[in-house]
Enzyme design. Structure first.
Site, mmCIF file in Angstrom:
data_model
loop_
_atom_site.group_PDB
_atom_site.id
_atom_site.type_symbol
_atom_site.label_atom_id
_atom_site.label_comp_id
_atom_site.label_asym_id
_atom_site.label_seq_id
_atom_site.Cartn_x
_atom_site.Cartn_y
_atom_site.Cartn_z
ATOM 1 N N GLU A 14 1.000 -0.919 -0.276
ATOM 2 C CA GLU A 14 0.370 -0.107 -0.045
ATOM 3 C C GLU A 14 0.783 0.988 -0.122
ATOM 4 O O GLU A 14 1.877 1.503 1.379
ATOM 5 C CB GLU A 14 -1.086 -0.026 1.261
ATOM 6 C CG GLU A 14 -2.169 1.138 1.364
ATOM 7 C CD GLU A 14 -3.206 1.439 -0.445
ATOM 8 O OE1 GLU A 14 -3.844 1.942 -0.820
ATOM 9 O OE2 GLU A 14 -2.843 -0.258 -0.304
ATOM 10 N N GLU A 41 -0.974 9.377 -4.954
ATOM 11 C CA GLU A 41 0.355 8.408 -5.494
ATOM 12 C C GLU A 41 1.010 8.214 -7.285
ATOM 13 O O GLU A 41 1.813 7.208 -6.629
ATOM 14 C CB GLU A 41 0.834 7.490 -4.361
ATOM 15 C CG GLU A 41 0.392 8.066 -2.740
ATOM 16 C CD GLU A 41 -0.888 7.540 -1.831
ATOM 17 O OE1 GLU A 41 -0.819 8.306 -1.306
ATOM 18 O OE2 GLU A 41 -1.604 6.477 -2.582
ATOM 19 N N ASP A 70 -7.115 3.109 3.349
ATOM 20 C CA ASP A 70 -6.534 1.985 3.656
ATOM 21 C C ASP A 70 -8.119 1.340 4.285
ATOM 22 O O ASP A 70 -7.588 0.202 3.902
ATOM 23 C CB ASP A 70 -6.250 2.470 5.063
ATOM 24 C CG ASP A 70 -4.909 2.567 5.270
ATOM 25 O OD1 ASP A 70 -4.259 2.032 4.640
ATOM 26 O OD2 ASP A 70 -4.515 3.940 6.130
#
Length: 488
Positions: free
Chosen positions: A291, A321, A477
């Site tokens: 992750e 990201e 998450d």
């Protein structure tokens, strides 16, 4: 109604939230008045009922719970209104929004917060000034409406996976009282500490103002001054239990705590070498997911690209990201700030490029694992690439579940309420920015669009964006964890 009865009823409603949401939507859709048909509310209800059907096509086998090992880290999250906190400490809006790799003083905090606040981009920064960080923590305690919770990438993902039907081995460092609030399906491998690390989550809604700045979307700015997490304190205990646990899935996250941390010479490299060995030891029957997070230290990212990313066959990340990682792979600098609301075609092209580059490197080096799964979560939509013929299954349902989890987490409710939702994904999207690319319409009755290219399947699902934000922190998450649950 007696308090005990109320508690039992509340627990049941949370447990069966998905089923309840589906029934409510179907009843509402059936009995809606004719003049409502074709309206915005009816459209949202139709999209929701279709996403719920897609999610419920498969489920986790409660008789044989999947086993997931997740590392690393743990902290106490203090969640506050970011603008109220800055006002509380008397920090005035800066005239110059400016990026900083880390925070040394109040002026840099103001500049960095403004830089990410206006576009509404998520960010996380290490505060080197312990006095400033302590001041922020103390001020947050006095703010009305502050909330405390167990935090950190690994614990948040562990909590979601346990809730969704998995047995979890968690590599984390907590105080003993926080161990007591974790799910009974989570086994902690790690050290107990008297003073856990604290992460200060500075949330803000869409349209929030700070001086001349107005946020374009709801998000958060996170600051921390960790002592334990950068050292992956739980790694040795986690490694000892990993072999006997024999997980179906190994998840690695929380490595952004190493970003710009003042390690001694060679210390970080040694930790990452140990982590590489741990990941390499995973059996061929164990899938490995990494992750991503907010990184700005180019040396650290280069080390992750060398020793961590090639050892994972699945990656999860957000719209900030993805271009950051892709830029570095292409030999450019880190991309500090990207479009917080990218178009579907842009993200899909970036995903294809990342998938190809990493697999080309894997073929050339002959080490590690091929990338077979890529999940990108954005505010407006979820997108997955999954290679044909691999262990990953139920991609369409997993994409739908990730989409619904985004709304549930941000709104803080197990049920999805369309009166608190809106669609911001376009009514149709191009599958690529290349000229002449196919356009796919957003169909209310089949909102998850899936198709095959080359050796993989792509699925895209719209998000019913929450309009009454409870919390954005931990969203990625929860979304990644929920998507993985249906694919292992």
């Amino acid at each position: 109604m007696a308090p005990d009865t109320e508690r039992r009823l509340g627990s049941s409603l949370m447990k069966y939230g998905t089923v309840t949401s589906l029934l409510v939507v179907l009843v509402a859709y059936w009995y809606r008045s004719p003049q409502d048909s074709g309206g915005l509310d009816a459209r949202l209800d139709a999209v929701l009922s279709s996403l719920l059907r897609a999610e419920s096509k498969v489920g986790v086998n409660s008789a044989s719970r999947p086993k997931v090992a997740i590392g690393f880290g743990g902290c106490v999250d203090i969640i506050v209104d970011g603008v109220e906190l800055l006002n509380k400490i008397g920090l005035q809006p800066t005239a110059t929004p400016l990026h900083h790799d880390y925070i040394q003083n109040a002026e840099q905090l103001a500049e960095s917060f403004a830089y990410f606040f206006a576009p509404g981009a998520a960010s996380e920064r290490f505060v080197m000034n312990e006095t400033l960080f302590s001041q922020l923590v103390e001020a947050s305690r006095e703010l009305p409406g502050n909330r405390w919770s167990v935090g950190g990438n690994a614990p948040v993902m562990a909590g979601r996976m346990a809730l969704e039907g998995c047995d979890v081995l968690l590599g984390g460092t907590f105080s003993t009282d926080f161990n007591d609030v974790l799910s009974e399906h989570i086994t902690v491998a790690g050290n107990d500490v008297d003073e856990p690390d604290i992460h200060l989550i500075m949330e803000y809604p869409s349209g929030a103002t700070w001086g001349p700045y107005t946020s374009r979307r709801a998000n958060r700015y996170i600051v921390h001054s960790d002592e334990h997490n950068p050292y992956l304190d739980s790694m040795e205990a986690f490694e000892r239990q990993l072999l006997d646990f024999q997980p179906d899935l190994l998840v690695v996250g929380g490595l952004q705590m190493m970003d710009n941390f003042p390690f001694k010479e060679g210390e970080r490299q040694s930790l990452l070498s140990h982590l590489s060995s741990l990941m390499s030891s995973a059996s061929a029957e164990t899938s490995v997911h990494f992750e991503m997070a907010s990184f700005v230290d180019e040396e650290l990212l280069a080390e992750l690209l060398e020793g961590v990313v090639p050892l994972a066959d699945s990656l999860g990340m957000n719209e900030q990201e993805l271009p950051n990682l892709l830029s570095l792979l292409r030999g450019s600098n880190v991309t500090v700030l990207s479009d917080p609301n990218p178009r579907v075609a842009t993200v899909l092209d970036q995903m294809r490029a990342l998938y190809s580059l990493l697999n080309e490197q894997h073929t050339e080096s002959g080490r590690g694992r091929a990338l077979t799964r890529l999940h990108v979560h954005t505010l407006a939509f979820q997108a997955m690439i999954v290679r044909d013929g691999t262990r990953w299954k139920n991609t369409m349902s997993a994409t739908a579940k990730a989409s619904l989890t985004a709304h549930r987490h941000v709104c803080g409710s197990a049920e999805v309420d369309t009166s608190k939702a809106r669609l911001i994904m376009d009514d149709s999207f191009s599958v690529s920015r290349r000229e002449g690319s196919e356009r796919i319409p957003l169909e209310e009755t089949r909102p998850v669009s899936c198709w095959r290219e080359r050796d993989y399947q792509i699925c895209v699902a719209p998000v019913l964006v929450c309009t009454e934000v409870f919390q954005t922190a931990g969203g990625g998450d929860n979304i990644s964890a929920a998507g993985l649950v249906l694919q292992i």
